[in-house]
Design a protein around this motif. Structure first.
Motif, short mmCIF file in Angstrom:
data_model
loop_
_atom_site.label_atom_id
_atom_site.label_comp_id
_atom_site.label_asym_id
_atom_site.label_seq_id
_atom_site.Cartn_x
_atom_site.Cartn_y
_atom_site.Cartn_z
N ARG A 1 -30.13 -0.09 0.03
CA ARG A 1 -30.32 0.40 -1.70
C ARG A 1 -28.87 0.49 -1.95
O ARG A 1 -27.92 0.75 -1.41
N GLU A 2 -28.44 -0.09 -3.57
CA GLU A 2 -27.88 -0.13 -4.54
C GLU A 2 -28.14 -0.03 -5.03
O GLU A 2 -29.06 0.49 -5.90
N THR A 3 -26.73 0.77 -5.94
CA THR A 3 -27.06 1.42 -7.72
C THR A 3 -25.65 0.52 -8.40
O THR A 3 -24.50 0.39 -7.92
N LEU A 4 -26.34 0.35 -9.52
CA LEU A 4 -25.04 -0.35 -9.89
C LEU A 4 -25.06 0.20 -11.66
O LEU A 4 -26.35 0.40 -11.64
N THR A 5 -23.96 0.41 -12.36
CA THR A 5 -24.23 1.13 -13.47
C THR A 5 -23.43 0.24 -14.61
O THR A 5 -22.13 0.04 -14.82
N TYR A 6 -24.27 0.13 -15.44
CA TYR A 6 -23.79 -1.19 -16.55
C TYR A 6 -23.65 0.07 -17.35
O TYR A 6 -23.94 0.81 -18.53
N GLN A 7 -21.71 -0.55 -18.11
CA GLN A 7 -21.50 0.15 -18.95
C GLN A 7 -21.70 -0.43 -20.27
O GLN A 7 -21.16 -1.65 -20.52
N LEU A 8 -22.66 -0.04 -22.31
CA LEU A 8 -22.57 -0.55 -22.40
C LEU A 8 -22.06 -0.62 -24.12
O LEU A 8 -21.47 0.61 -24.16
N THR A 9 -21.56 -1.07 -25.12
CA THR A 9 -21.02 -0.67 -26.30
C THR A 9 -22.04 -1.27 -28.02
O THR A 9 -21.99 -2.87 -27.43
N LYS A 10 -21.76 -0.42 -28.19
CA LYS A 10 -22.70 -1.56 -29.52
C LYS A 10 -21.77 -1.55 -30.63
O LYS A 10 -20.71 -1.27 -30.77
N GLN A 11 -22.07 -2.93 -30.98
CA GLN A 11 -20.43 -4.04 -31.60
C GLN A 11 -22.14 -4.39 -33.08
O GLN A 11 -22.23 -6.02 -32.36
N LYS A 12 -21.20 -4.22 -34.43
CA LYS A 12 -22.50 -4.56 -35.47
C LYS A 12 -23.71 -4.65 -34.68
O LYS A 12 -24.31 -5.69 -34.93
N ASN A 13 -24.49 -3.53 -34.57
CA ASN A 13 -25.47 -2.97 -34.06
C ASN A 13 -26.29 -4.50 -32.90
O ASN A 13 -27.50 -4.12 -32.89
N VAL A 14 -25.75 -4.59 -32.17
CA VAL A 14 -25.33 -5.47 -30.74
C VAL A 14 -25.12 -4.84 -30.01
O VAL A 14 -23.90 -4.75 -29.88
N TRP A 15 -26.12 -4.38 -28.20
CA TRP A 15 -25.37 -4.22 -27.28
C TRP A 15 -24.70 -4.91 -26.32
O TRP A 15 -25.59 -6.17 -26.41
N LYS A 16 -24.10 -4.75 -26.15
CA LYS A 16 -23.28 -5.86 -24.97
C LYS A 16 -22.81 -4.97 -23.92
O LYS A 16 -22.42 -3.84 -23.81
N ILE A 17 -22.79 -5.45 -22.89
CA ILE A 17 -22.26 -5.34 -21.71
C ILE A 17 -20.69 -5.06 -21.44
O ILE A 17 -19.95 -6.36 -21.96
N SER A 18 -19.85 -4.10 -21.49
CA SER A 18 -18.59 -4.00 -21.59
C SER A 18 -17.88 -3.46 -20.27
O SER A 18 -16.96 -3.64 -19.26
N ASP A 19 -18.92 -2.94 -18.45
CA ASP A 19 -18.65 -3.00 -17.46
C ASP A 19 -19.84 -3.25 -16.52
O ASP A 19 -20.87 -2.34 -16.98
N ILE A 20 -19.24 -3.29 -15.56
CA ILE A 20 -20.22 -3.06 -14.60
C ILE A 20 -19.86 -2.44 -13.63
O ILE A 20 -18.81 -3.08 -13.18
N LYS A 21 -20.62 -1.14 -12.82
CA LYS A 21 -18.91 -0.45 -11.83
C LYS A 21 -20.50 -0.16 -10.54
O LYS A 21 -21.50 -0.16 -10.73
N TYR A 22 -19.90 -0.16 -9.89
CA TYR A 22 -20.24 -0.46 -8.32
C TYR A 22 -20.34 0.84 -7.81
O TYR A 22 -19.61 1.38 -7.96
N ALA A 23 -21.10 0.93 -6.46
CA ALA A 23 -20.99 2.22 -5.99
C ALA A 23 -20.39 2.38 -5.35
O ALA A 23 -19.41 3.52 -5.26
N ASP A 24 -18.90 1.63 -4.76
CA ASP A 24 -17.72 1.78 -4.20
C ASP A 24 -16.25 2.60 -5.11
O ASP A 24 -15.10 2.85 -4.18
N GLY A 25 -16.90 2.71 -6.22
CA GLY A 25 -16.16 3.26 -7.63
C GLY A 25 -15.40 1.78 -7.83
O GLY A 25 -14.42 2.06 -8.96
N SER A 26 -15.73 1.03 -7.27
CA SER A 26 -15.20 -0.99 -8.11
C SER A 26 -15.56 -1.38 -9.64
O SER A 26 -17.09 -0.46 -9.81
N SER A 27 -14.86 -1.90 -10.18
CA SER A 27 -15.85 -2.58 -11.66
C SER A 27 -15.29 -3.59 -11.35
O SER A 27 -14.55 -4.17 -11.29
N LEU A 28 -16.57 -4.91 -11.98
CA LEU A 28 -16.11 -5.97 -12.41
C LEU A 28 -14.92 -5.93 -13.88
O LEU A 28 -13.99 -6.47 -13.45
N LEU A 29 -14.79 -5.12 -14.65
CA LEU A 29 -13.77 -5.00 -15.71
C LEU A 29 -12.36 -5.12 -14.49
O LEU A 29 -11.50 -5.62 -14.85
#
Length: 165
Positions: A126-154
């Motif tokens: 079983r996996e859980t990813l946490t997507y972090q998004l930021t709203k810029q000019k009324n558009v949501w964009k992904i700013s990072d993906i956090k993984y269960a082990d504490g690491s992140s794409l960014l």
């Protein structure tokens, strides 16, 4: 004649309002993540990667904020003959996968920031990813993906940049 004109104006207004409502609803943080997975699923079925390809940034810029998009693009275009940061599928946090029971949660929004939890089963894990998004000019964009082990794409990209790659 007046009746036909009224009907035409009414129908045109109805469709325009309908499309506007759909556009606004489609711009929720979870809708962005759902669309990302929809496009990625199409890519996997066709062996044609629209998101993480070296030819154009269309989908990278559509889904990711400028900082993460620039890191992804640099990784894709500078590590052509070698392995870069993206030596795995960042949307499943795996190199090999057999995904079942994908669930994209409801967003938790705080001002211009949001998180969306994605859960799935990869093989038997079983996996859980946490997507972090930021709203810029009324558009949501992904700013990072956090993984269960504490690491992140960014975080992976920042670490790679520190090492001067």
């Amino acid at each position: 004649m007046k009746n036909k004109t009224f009907k035409s104006i009414f129908l045109a207004t109805f469709f325009l309002l309908g499309f506007s409502v759909v556009s606004v609803l489609a711009q929720t943080p979870d809708a962005v993540v759902k669309e990302l997975y929809k496009v990625h699923d199409q890519d996997l079925k066709s062996s044609d990667d629209q998101i993480l390809n070296r030819e154009n940034r269309k989908y990278i810029d559509k889904f990711f904020d400028k900082i993460l998009a620039d890191f992804i693009w640099k990784d894709l275009t500078t590590h052509i003959d070698e392995v870069g940061v993206l030596d795995f599928d960042p949307f499943y946090n795996a190199q090999d996968f057999q995904i079942k029971n994908l669930v994209i949660g409801k967003p938790k929004i705080s001002g211009s920031k949001a998180t969306v939890i994605v859960k799935f089963q990869n093989f038997e894990k079983r996996e859980t990813l946490t997507y972090q998004l930021t709203k810029q000019k009324n558009v949501w964009k992904i700013s990072d993906i956090k993984y269960a082990d504490g690491s992140s794409l960014l975080g992976y990209f920042k670490e790679d940049a520190k090492q001067g790659r």
